[in-house]
Design an enzyme around this catalytic site. Structure first.
Site, PDB file in Angstrom:
ATOM      1  NE  ARG A 310      -4.129  -2.013   1.830  1.00 45.86           N
ATOM      2  CZ  ARG A 310      -5.035  -2.469   2.666  1.00 45.86           C
ATOM      3  NH1 ARG A 310      -4.927  -2.190   3.961  1.00 45.86           N
ATOM      4  NH2 ARG A 310      -6.053  -3.198   2.243  1.00 45.86           N
ATOM      5  CE1 TYR A 445      -2.157   0.069  -7.876  1.00 43.86           C
ATOM      6  CE2 TYR A 445      -2.630  -1.219  -9.828  1.00 43.86           C
ATOM      7  CZ  TYR A 445      -1.830  -0.327  -9.154  1.00 43.86           C
ATOM      8  OH  TYR A 445      -0.703   0.155  -9.760  1.00 43.86           O
ATOM      9  CD  GLU A 446      -1.756  -3.997  -3.161  1.00 43.32           C
ATOM     10  OE1 GLU A 446      -2.075  -4.253  -1.991  1.00 43.32           O
ATOM     11  OE2 GLU A 446      -1.303  -4.844  -3.939  1.00 43.32           O
ATOM     12  N   GLY A 447      -6.583  -1.935  -2.099  1.00 43.90           N
ATOM     13  CA  GLY A 447      -7.538  -1.346  -1.159  1.00 43.90           C
ATOM     14  C   GLY A 447      -7.901   0.047  -1.620  1.00 43.90           C
ATOM     15  CD  GLN A 452      -5.723   1.841   1.946  1.00 37.70           C
ATOM     16  OE1 GLN A 452      -4.987   1.840   2.919  1.00 37.70           O
ATOM     17  NE2 GLN A 452      -5.959   0.747   1.238  1.00 37.70           N
TER      18      GLN A 452
END
Length: 589
Positions: A310, A445-447, A452
């Site tokens: 992240r 992406y990646e959350g 977040q």
């Protein structure tokens, strides 16, 4: 840099811009803004002195300028494609990847026992951002491998480490992560991929995964997939998921590749951007894999990879912003248009106040986001190299902010880059639009950035706001010792810190989690804005009040930071107004 007419001679123009790696900026931030000396003073990283770091950044910068930046447009105009079941990558990407691998840039923070450099994550963060600013599509490849290396270092058996880590670290093999399925995106627990015990220490993996960045390529010896799947006795939801490594070619105990595994790329996605990065739909038909970590504990192992990934994605956003800024500045310095009343004008659109506003916004936000990313990396390094638990809490708190603000900065700066170009920004030949198309996915992406923010006001405030308050205390300490020349900036930051402290308290008092979630994104953005002001003030104090960094700090603190006021007002409104509408009323209103 020069402007060249296109084939139709005067209607469309394109820029030949020479990309420059910002090594001096990284060095300045490390030395004067984010306290990198705390990292190099630890026993674990004692050899990573400023002098060593400076040499490393210079070498990485040359590689980015000479080998990667020429591939930026090539990857966009010549996308990766699937040809008779084989992924064909963009022209020149094999040479670019070889430069990355041979330079050791895949493995800057990897364990020296298996061939890595063992450098702090802070240095890897800077190098990765440089690679992203030069060619984001290709940089995504080593970023995925770095995450896989970290997961294996922390959770794999010695047998798996001995086979896979030397090959991944050398760059001979590449790594991916396989989470998402057609019916299971952010809700990973809804996955349906299955694993069954083969009885010999291996498992048969069956299922389909989508959105697999760099799911295959035609330049590495092997591609190793980290795949989430469920064993027969695995419970529903995330607590029943296990993690497996599933290679394209099955290696022997010495790492020599053998027969092809039962997996394949069945298609590549047609995307808004990142055309040079093949995003695959992967099919596993009883493919052989090996368990990483404990059964049913796959999410914990995967999160080891995802947390630092992240931060890496935040760096991708900053890198794309840097590329877009350099592109826009080059255009503005060369494009002659319109009369101007600017004193000592240079006769280009750079004389116009609004163009100056956009370019300074881009530059100031990049500095704030870059400092935030490096401060987060310093906290992560110190959490690994010291016994002070406070660094671990700070790293956890800063990571979602760094990811979100870095990628939002990328999107915002790339959009401004298009605007600086005017009509030419809407024309693909100028190259300005590519930065916006490439960076947009980083906020997803990646959350997603919404996730977040929810993480920030949820799990990251479970300590009652202790980690958040400690950051405010640090800001106030800096203000107390601020030289008189910076009193006006310090006063503005003091008020911002007080407002942020009140908002933290408000968040911690809410019993209904949706009241927190409703204001999570503006709260995160306000926190990032204030932290940006803090980093700019530290930078200005170090340089002196007449220097260009001080001028940039004044612009940020008085022009951009005040956004926190409206953001915090939004953050404290709760969820009542959001849920006052029925689904039908959303259509009717």
């Amino acid at each position: 840099m020069q402007l060249l007419p296109s084939k139709d001679n005067n209607i469309i123009w394109r820029i030949l811009m020479v990309y420059r790696a910002c090594t001096e900026d990284y060095e300045y931030i490390l030395k004067h803004v984010v306290n990198y000396d705390l990292v190099s003073d630890t026993d674990k990283f004692s050899e990573a002195s400023y002098e060593i770091v400076s040499a490393i950044l210079a070498e990485a910068g040359r590689m980015c300028e000479e080998k990667l930046s020429p591939l930026q447009r090539i990857g966009d105009l010549n996308p990766a494609n699937l040809e008779n079941g084989v992924v064909r990558t963009s022209p020149g990407f094999d040479v670019g990847y070889k430069a990355i691998a041979e330079g050791g840039w895949v493995s800057t923070s990897a364990d020296p026992e298996y061939g890595g450099m063992g450098l702090p994550l802070t240095i890897t963060t800077a190098v990765n951002e440089m690679m992203a600013s030069a060619c984001l599509s290709l940089q995504l490849n080593p970023l995925m491998t770095q995450g896989q290396i970290e997961a294996l270092e922390n959770h794999a058996s010695d047998m798996i480490k001995n086979i896979y880590l030397p090959k991944l670290i050398s760059g001979d093999w590449c790594g991916t992560m396989n989470l998402t399925e057609p019916q299971a995106g952010s809700d990973v627990g809804a996955l349906s991929s299955k694993a069954s015990d083969n009885g010999d220490g291996s498992y048969a993996i069956t299922g389909q995964k989508i959105y697999i960045s760099w799911g295959d390529n035609d330049f590495s010896e092997n591609v190793c997939h980290l795949v989430l799947a469920r064993l027969p006795e695995g419970k529903p939801g995330t607590k029943g998921i296990s993690l497996f490594i599933v290679p394209k070619f099955i290696p022997d105990q010495f790492g020599n590749v053998g027969v092809a595994n039962k997996l394949k790329v069945i298609s590549l996605e047609h995307k808004l951007g990142l055309h040079g990065s093949p995003t695959a739909v992967m099919q596993y038909d009883g493919a052989t894999g090996w368990l990483i970590g404990e059964p049913h504990d796959g999410m914990r192992a995967m999160f080891t990879m995802m947390n630092n990934a992240r931060l890496g994605v935040g760096g991708q956003g900053i890198g794309a912003a840097e590329g877009a800024y350099q592109h826009a500045l080059a255009y503005a310095k060369a494009r002659k248009q319109g009369a101007t009343s600017a004193p000592k004008g240079i006769g280009t659109i750079l004389d116009h106040a609004d163009v100056r506003r956009m370019l300074l916004t881009m530059k100031a936000d990049i500095f704030a986001a870059r400092s935030l990313a490096l401060a987060t990396a310093v906290s992560i390094d110190l959490s690994n190299a010291s016994t002070d638990e406070g660094w671990k809490s700070r790293a956890a708190f800063l990571t979602p902010i760094a990811k979100s603000f870095g990628t939002e900065t990328g999107c915002r700066v790339a959009e401004l880059g298009v605007q600086v170009h005017g009509g030419m920004g809407f024309i693909e030949e100028s190259g300005a639009a590519q930065y916006y198309r490439d960076v947009r996915v980083t906020a997803i992406y990646e959350g997603t950035n919404g996730i977040q923010a929810m993480d920030l006001v949820g799990r990251k405030l479970m300590d009652g706001g202790q980690a958040a308050y400690s950051l405010i205390d640090e800001i106030q300490d800096t203000i107390k010792n601020c030289p008189a020349d910076f009193s006006s900036m310090a006063a503005a930051l003091h008020l911002a810190g007080k407002a942020l402290r009140d908002a933290i308290s408000w968040m911690c008092e809410q019993k209904n989690i949706n009241d927190r979630f409703a204001g999570a994104v503006p709260f995160l953005n306000a926190f990032a804005r204030v932290l940006g002001g803090y980093f700019h003030l530290k930078s200005a104090i170090q340089e002196g009040h007449t220097g260009p960094r001080a001028k940039l700090a004044r612009f940020y603190i008085f022009n951009l930071m005040p956004e926190y006021i409206g953001l915090l007002h939004q953050a404290k409104q709760g969820c009542e107004h959001l849920y006052a509408f029925s689904a039908n009323e959303l259509l009717e209103a």
